[in-house]
Design an enzyme around this catalytic site. Structure first.
Site, short mmCIF file in Angstrom:
data_model
loop_
_atom_site.label_atom_id
_atom_site.label_comp_id
_atom_site.label_asym_id
_atom_site.label_seq_id
_atom_site.Cartn_x
_atom_site.Cartn_y
_atom_site.Cartn_z
N HIS A 35 67.90 -41.12 -21.64
CA HIS A 35 67.28 -40.00 -22.23
C HIS A 35 65.88 -40.34 -22.85
CE1 HIS A 35 71.84 -39.22 -22.37
NE2 HIS A 35 71.18 -38.23 -21.57
N ASP A 147 70.24 -38.97 -11.49
CA ASP A 147 70.91 -37.69 -10.74
C ASP A 147 70.12 -37.13 -9.75
OD1 ASP A 147 73.50 -37.20 -12.95
OD2 ASP A 147 71.54 -37.65 -14.26
N SER A 183 76.14 -41.49 -20.32
CA SER A 183 76.64 -41.16 -21.62
C SER A 183 78.41 -41.47 -21.15
CB SER A 183 76.87 -39.68 -21.88
OG SER A 183 75.47 -39.31 -21.97
N ARG A 184 78.53 -41.32 -19.95
CA ARG A 184 80.10 -41.79 -19.46
C ARG A 184 80.34 -43.12 -19.58
NH1 ARG A 184 79.35 -36.85 -15.95
NH2 ARG A 184 80.49 -35.19 -16.74
#
Ligand code: AMP
Length: 282
Positions: A35, A147, A183-184
């Site tokens: 990010h 993504d 984040s996962r």
């Protein structure tokens, strides 16, 4: 740094800044170096940087991790402040209290790769990104190539719906051992974290195979067999055209490899360009 919690608040904050170039980074929080890289790109390209932190219920399936999605808002705020973000948009809810009656629908390019196991996911993504674009009205928006399917669908949304926003893709940021940041990743136990390396390593093996002249389909089968050795049964390991997302048996400069697999209960995705394979064989 301003923190706006409603569409009205952020519209008011941005009103005197409309003559400047506004860049937007959409996130679900739990910020990491991936990010931060998007934020830095935004800073380098625009005068004003907006980061949204919103876990969008519409993009989660029934048995997915919406209710336990990690929340590290205080740390995220610190990161944004340090990175010189101008405003965080942190709404508690963007949907009408009587449920959404009007949403967006993605066709064709949502029925493959991640769309197979997450059938309404991309409808949720484009609906919320459309809301965020309408509220923030950025000049440019930065999305991660991690993504890739999402990025390709957002590009199509902007083009199909004539939205005056430039979409910029940003490189995948990885841990030093190759795992794509997510984040996962924090859901992974130490042994799952170790096992998760098989994804990027298998992509590298497949890529090397192709670079050495092996056919795409055989290389993919080799990759699937390699994952099986570690008891990983990928949801998909495929080569597709990176713009149209159509399957490709012959490698071109637009070929990209995509992978998704569950490690324990955590679903991980990754992708890699195969452009270098075409360059080597020319
Ligand atoms: P998320 O918070 O997971 O919804 O992601 C917000 C944005 O960060 C999306 O545009 C993602 O593609 C991007 N992103 C997440 N992880 C990475 C990564 N490892 N490298 C580059 N971009 C990423």
């Amino acid at each position: 740094m301003n923190i706006s919690e409603t569409p009205e608040q952020i519209r008011q904050f941005l009103a005197p800044l409309r003559s400047k170039n506004i860049a937007f980074v959409a996130t679900m929080g739990c910020l990491h170096a991936g990010h931060i890289n998007l934020i830095r790109k935004a800073k380098s390209l625009a005068d004003v940087v907006v980061v949204s932190i919103y876990v969008n219920p519409m993009q989660f399936g029934e048995n997915e991790d919406f209710s336990k999605y990690p929340n590290t808002f205080e740390k995220d705020t610190e990161i944004c402040k340090n990175e010189g973000v101008d405003v965080i948009f942190h709404p508690s809810n963007l949907y009408p209290s009587d449920g959404a009656k009007v949403t967006l629908k993605v066709r064709d390019i949502s029925n493959l790769l991640c769309g197979i196991s997450r059938p309404s996911h991309f409808d949720g993504v484009v609906t919320v990104v459309n809301m965020l674009f309408n509220i923030i009205r950025p000049d440019i928006a930065i999305f991660g190539e991690k993504d890739w399917q999402q990025l390709a669908i957002i590009r199509r949304m902007v083009s199909d719906l004539h939205m005056p926003i430039e979409i910029i893709g940003s490189d995948i940021i990885r841990e030093s051992d190759g795992l794509a940041m997510s984040s996962r990743n924090r859901y992974l136990s130490p042994s799952e974290r170790q096992k998760s390396l098989c994804l990027s390593q298998t992509m590298l093996l497949v890529k090397n195979n192709i670079e050495q002249g092996e056919k795409a389909l055989r290389s993919i089968q080799f990759g699937i067999d390699n994952l099986r050795k570690y008891d990983i049964h990928p949801e998909y390991l495929e080569i597709r055209d990176e713009l149209t997302l159509k399957p490709e048996n012959n490698i071109t400069s637009q070929s990209r490899m995509f992978i998704a697999a569950k490690i324990g209960n955590t679903r991980l995705i990754d992708n890699a360009s195969l452009k270098s394979a075409t360059e080597n064989t020319l």
